[in-house]
Each structure stands twice: as structure tokens, then as C-alpha cells.
Scaffold this motif. Sequence first.
Motif, PDB file in Angstrom:
ATOM      1  N   LEU A 123       2.214   8.305   1.976  1.00 11.19           N
ATOM      2  CA  LEU A 123       2.126   7.936   0.567  1.00 11.19           C
ATOM      3  C   LEU A 123       1.796   9.158  -0.283  1.00 11.19           C
ATOM      4  CD1 LEU A 123       2.205   5.732  -1.582  1.00 11.19           C
ATOM      5  CD2 LEU A 123      -0.191   5.204  -1.061  1.00 11.19           C
ATOM      6  N   PHE A 124       0.906   9.996   0.229  1.00 13.90           N
ATOM      7  CA  PHE A 124       0.611  11.244  -0.487  1.00 13.90           C
ATOM      8  C   PHE A 124       1.839  12.143  -0.540  1.00 13.90           C
ATOM      9  CE2 PHE A 124      -0.595  15.734  -0.448  1.00 13.90           C
ATOM     10  CZ  PHE A 124      -1.320  15.799  -1.628  1.00 13.90           C
ATOM     11  N   ALA A 125       2.610  12.176   0.548  1.00 14.10           N
ATOM     12  CA  ALA A 125       3.812  13.016   0.589  1.00 14.10           C
ATOM     13  C   ALA A 125       4.793  12.640  -0.509  1.00 14.10           C
ATOM     14  CB  ALA A 125       4.480  12.905   1.962  1.00 14.10           C
ATOM     15  N   VAL A 126       4.888  11.354  -0.820  1.00 16.89           N
ATOM     16  CA  VAL A 126       5.777  10.889  -1.891  1.00 16.89           C
ATOM     17  C   VAL A 126       5.397  11.544  -3.222  1.00 16.89           C
ATOM     18  CG1 VAL A 126       6.435   8.883  -3.276  1.00 16.89           C
ATOM     19  CG2 VAL A 126       6.350   8.702  -0.781  1.00 16.89           C
ATOM     20  N   VAL A 127       4.105  11.554  -3.526  1.00 20.81           N
ATOM     21  CA  VAL A 127       3.639  12.102  -4.802  1.00 20.81           C
ATOM     22  C   VAL A 127       3.686  13.626  -4.796  1.00 20.81           C
ATOM     23  CG1 VAL A 127       1.749  12.127  -6.469  1.00 20.81           C
ATOM     24  CG2 VAL A 127       2.131  10.098  -5.061  1.00 20.81           C
ATOM     25  N   MET A 128       3.302  14.220  -3.674  1.00 25.79           N
ATOM     26  CA  MET A 128       3.272  15.680  -3.581  1.00 25.79           C
ATOM     27  C   MET A 128       4.655  16.282  -3.755  1.00 25.79           C
ATOM     28  SD  MET A 128       1.460  18.430  -3.046  1.00 25.79           S
ATOM     29  CE  MET A 128       1.743  20.149  -2.562  1.00 25.79           C
ATOM     30  N   THR A 129       5.628  15.744  -3.057  1.00 25.10           N
ATOM     31  CA  THR A 129       6.970  16.331  -3.088  1.00 25.10           C
ATOM     32  C   THR A 129       7.786  15.891  -4.293  1.00 25.10           C
ATOM     33  OG1 THR A 129       7.835  14.545  -1.676  1.00 25.10           O
ATOM     34  CG2 THR A 129       7.014  16.521  -0.592  1.00 25.10           C
TER      35      THR A 129
ATOM     36  N   LEU B  44      -6.579  21.243   1.611  1.00 24.92           N
ATOM     37  CA  LEU B  44      -8.032  21.394   1.459  1.00 24.92           C
ATOM     38  C   LEU B  44      -8.638  20.190   0.756  1.00 24.92           C
ATOM     39  CD1 LEU B  44     -10.628  23.064   1.683  1.00 24.92           C
ATOM     40  CD2 LEU B  44      -9.985  24.188  -0.479  1.00 24.92           C
ATOM     41  N   SER B  45      -7.992  19.715  -0.302  1.00 19.82           N
ATOM     42  CA  SER B  45      -8.522  18.548  -1.017  1.00 19.82           C
ATOM     43  C   SER B  45      -8.572  17.325  -0.106  1.00 19.82           C
ATOM     44  CB  SER B  45      -7.675  18.257  -2.259  1.00 19.82           C
ATOM     45  OG  SER B  45      -6.344  17.918  -1.903  1.00 19.82           O
ATOM     46  N   GLY B  46      -7.554  17.165   0.739  1.00 16.39           N
ATOM     47  CA  GLY B  46      -7.536  16.050   1.669  1.00 16.39           C
ATOM     48  C   GLY B  46      -8.600  16.168   2.744  1.00 16.39           C
TER      49      GLY B  46
ATOM     50  N   VAL C  51      -5.039  12.059  -6.227  1.00 21.83           N
ATOM     51  CA  VAL C  51      -4.130  11.191  -5.480  1.00 21.83           C
ATOM     52  C   VAL C  51      -4.763  10.747  -4.158  1.00 21.83           C
ATOM     53  CG1 VAL C  51      -1.888  11.047  -4.315  1.00 21.83           C
ATOM     54  CG2 VAL C  51      -2.082  12.194  -6.534  1.00 21.83           C
ATOM     55  N   TRP C  52      -5.357  11.696  -3.430  1.00 20.15           N
ATOM     56  CA  TRP C  52      -6.047  11.339  -2.186  1.00 20.15           C
ATOM     57  C   TRP C  52      -7.141  10.298  -2.460  1.00 20.15           C
ATOM     58  CZ3 TRP C  52      -3.603  12.399   1.974  1.00 20.15           C
ATOM     59  CH2 TRP C  52      -3.057  13.645   2.270  1.00 20.15           C
ATOM     60  N   SER C  53      -7.885  10.471  -3.538  1.00 19.82           N
ATOM     61  CA  SER C  53      -8.986   9.558  -3.864  1.00 19.82           C
ATOM     62  C   SER C  53      -8.463   8.150  -4.151  1.00 19.82           C
ATOM     63  CB  SER C  53      -9.780  10.089  -5.061  1.00 19.82           C
ATOM     64  OG  SER C  53     -10.366  11.347  -4.772  1.00 19.82           O
ATOM     65  N   ILE C  54      -7.353   8.066  -4.874  1.00 21.34           N
ATOM     66  CA  ILE C  54      -6.757   6.760  -5.164  1.00 21.34           C
ATOM     67  C   ILE C  54      -6.298   6.088  -3.871  1.00 21.34           C
ATOM     68  CG2 ILE C  54      -4.834   5.590  -6.300  1.00 21.34           C
ATOM     69  CD1 ILE C  54      -5.014   7.736  -8.509  1.00 21.34           C
ATOM     70  N   ILE C  55      -5.652   6.860  -3.008  1.00 18.88           N
ATOM     71  CA  ILE C  55      -5.205   6.311  -1.730  1.00 18.88           C
ATOM     72  C   ILE C  55      -6.396   5.845  -0.896  1.00 18.88           C
ATOM     73  CG2 ILE C  55      -4.038   6.848   0.450  1.00 18.88           C
ATOM     74  CD1 ILE C  55      -2.301   8.842  -1.116  1.00 18.88           C
ATOM     75  N   LYS C  56      -7.472   6.613  -0.941  1.00 11.72           N
ATOM     76  CA  LYS C  56      -8.676   6.238  -0.199  1.00 11.72           C
ATOM     77  C   LYS C  56      -9.237   4.911  -0.680  1.00 11.72           C
ATOM     78  CE  LYS C  56     -13.151   8.113   1.300  1.00 11.72           C
ATOM     79  NZ  LYS C  56     -14.068   9.278   1.231  1.00 11.72           N
ATOM     80  N   LEU C  57      -9.207   4.696  -1.993  1.00 13.01           N
ATOM     81  CA  LEU C  57      -9.694   3.429  -2.554  1.00 13.01           C
ATOM     82  C   LEU C  57      -8.783   2.261  -2.185  1.00 13.01           C
ATOM     83  CD1 LEU C  57     -10.825   4.555  -6.128  1.00 13.01           C
ATOM     84  CD2 LEU C  57     -12.308   3.794  -4.251  1.00 13.01           C
ATOM     85  N   ILE C  58      -7.494   2.518  -2.170  1.00 10.86           N
ATOM     86  CA  ILE C  58      -6.523   1.445  -1.927  1.00 10.86           C
ATOM     87  C   ILE C  58      -6.457   1.051  -0.456  1.00 10.86           C
ATOM     88  CG2 ILE C  58      -4.075   0.836  -2.011  1.00 10.86           C
ATOM     89  CD1 ILE C  58      -3.836   2.627  -4.484  1.00 10.86           C
TER      90      ILE C  58
END
Length: 420
Positions: free
Chosen positions: A140-146, A192-194, A384-391
Motif C-alpha cells: 500500500l505504501f508502494a502505491v503512494v511512493m511510486t 528510515l521513516s518506516g 503515509v506510514w502513520s496512516i497505514i499503521k492506524l488503518i
Amino acid sequence: MQNQIFELQYALDTFYFLMCGALVMWMAAGFTMLESGLVRSKNTVEILTKNITLFAVSCTMYMVCGYAIMYGGDLFLSGIAGGDTLVDDALAASAENGFGGDSVYSGASDFFFQVVFVATCMSIVSGAVAERMKLWAFLLFAVVMTGVIYPIEGSWTWGGQDVFGMFNLGDMGFSDFAGSGIVHMAGAAAALSGVLLLGARKGKYGPKGEIRAIPGANLPLAALGTLILWLGWFGFNGGSVLKLGDIASANAVAVVFLNTNAAAAGGAIGAFLIARVIFGKADLTMLLNGALAGLVAITAEPSTPTALQATIFGVIAGVIVVLSILALDKVKIDDPVGAISVHGVVGLFGLLLVPITNPASTFVGQIAGAATIFAWVFVASFIVWSIIKLIMGLRITEEEEYEGADRSECGMDAYPEFVV
């Protein structure tokens, strides 16, 4: 005759782009083998699945919107220029430029060359978060990153757009030939953020802060992956000349290949020697990361150093990466493959080397560009990582981590005949 000459140049430059893009695509195999060799066998299938899927996601998202954000144009590559259109444009400009002027190639070949860079950036994240991140959270992060994060910072650099409409990095003296910062440091910033949100692997650090080594399962695969990456890097840097169809460009390509190889060799030697001094042994994993560090360092500017300078830059990068890996371990930043050190710390080092041999760049511009890239990618990725973590959460359970991500995320073992 003039038409035939330009059609030949168009064909050569397009073919060169495509072949270099294919070499860079082969780097996906290098990252896959390197990472699968440096993780434990119980996480091998998940690593393989992640790397192949991230490549597919990167290609798709860059096609959907990434390329349009970075370079302009329409979504889904609608109406991408190519074929007779570009040849006609080149012929119209021939009276002013003559043979050997600006690059002329198919727009589709440009997309192909650019999209494999996106996948490379995302592959850097994969190794740093290995062995404890949920597969679907990563994808899911890859979708936003790329699709968004990387294309936006790419638009400020190679795309030539102003940063949030305020200032232009190129005008400030920023230069990054093939992506030490734009690709490699950006990938490390996202990683690093992840990692900061994810935490270390269970058992990596003791109750008193002691560092416990977690050896990889297959060092032959890791060595193979490094050599594949070394080979693919000739396409990465060589293709960034953007042209082959005249004598000056062909010579520039040759110099870039020479310096890329020299820096990799220097990096391997530098890491090998400093590891021998520190550990008293020949450390293969540091040797591998040293070669990659030399490659990352020279990527910012492989066209202007001499072969000796490129080798020296590589040696220093090899030393830096070993010290960085040890330093990050001391502050409990757990990176199973050393990606943050190789691509982030050394990526910054590579950017700072550029003004030494390229007078068109400045140290102020390089620092400003590096700070802009890192700040944008790190902050955007952290959000983005934080949102994914919450979801859905980022991390597999402690029990799943103990058994291995292969079974919990993929439902299979890489080496079933060896499982008791």
C-alpha cells in the motif's frame, strides 16, 4: 541524406535507452537476490513476493500518474509522443542544432527508462523493513511512493519544476546526474521513516542495549545479487547520458561506464580493508555493501571525475558505509541489509562530491537539493506510514515474526524439505 542521418540517430538513441532500461530492470533481480540472501530463510518467500510485486506496482503507478506528475503529460500515458512525430520534430530543429544536437528518442523509451528507476527507489525500502513488516502494508505504501511521493520530488529535479512554486533547485546549482539523491537517498529517506515507526526485529538488541547479529541465510545469493546490481548499474548511469548517436556522446558513455566500475571496485576495497581493521576478519557482507556504496557515490556525477578520482571516491564511500552501518546499529535503527547506510548516507556523500569535479554545481546547491529531497520524502512517507499503521498496522505479530513472514504472509516455505 539529412533525413536518413536523423532517423539513424533517433533509432540509436531510442535503442540505447531501451537497452539501458533493460539493464536497470535487471537490478530488480539483484535487489531480490541480495535481500533474500541477507534475511533468514523463514522470510525468503515474503522477500521474493515483495520485490516482484513492488516492481509491478511501480510500473503501474508510474504509468497511471507518476510520469505525468514528474514530466508533464496526460494520465495513463495517453498521447505519449513517439514514432514519426518525434522524428519530424528533430528534423525541424536540425537546421539549428545539426547532427549531434539534442537527444532524440521515442517518448515510450523515455518512460521505460524512467519507470525502472522508480522501481529501484522502492526496492531500497524493501530491504530496510524486512522480516517484520506486513506485506500488504508495504505494498500500500508502494502505491503512494511510486505514484506520488517520488514523482513530486523528481519533478523538482529532473522535471525542472520549482519546489512548491517557490524556487528551482537547478538554478541554485543542484546537480544529480543519475540519482544518488533523487533515487537512492529518496528511497533511504522513505525506508528510515518506516523503520522508525516499525521498530527493530525481535531479539536484535538485548535488554542492556547489546547488539546481536542476525546472520543472513544465503550469502551466495547475496553475492550474486550484488554482482547483478553492479552489472545493472552500467545501464543506470550509462543510460543517464541520454544519448549515444554521436562521437561526443559515445565517448561520454564510455567514461561513465569506466568511472562506474572504478568506483564500485574502490568501494569494495575500502569496505573490505576497514572491516578487516575493525573486525579482524574478512567480512563478506561489508564487502558487498562497500561495492554498492561505491556505485551509489559515483551515481551523482560519473561523467566528470578521472578514473583515479572515481576510485578514490569509491574507497571513501566503502569506508563510510561500514562506519554508518555500525553507527545505526548503536542507535538501534535495525536495517537488515544496510540499505539506509548504502543508499542514504552514501547517497548524500555522492551529492557532496559533485562540485569537486563539476564546476557547474555548487556545495550550497547540493546541500539545498539534498535537504529538500530528504525533507519531502521523509515527512511525506512518515505521514503515509502513520496512516497505514492506524488503518491496518505495519507489523506482523510477535508469533508470526518468530515463525517467519513466509508462512503468515504467503502461506508457504522457501525450503520446505528442510522444515521440521
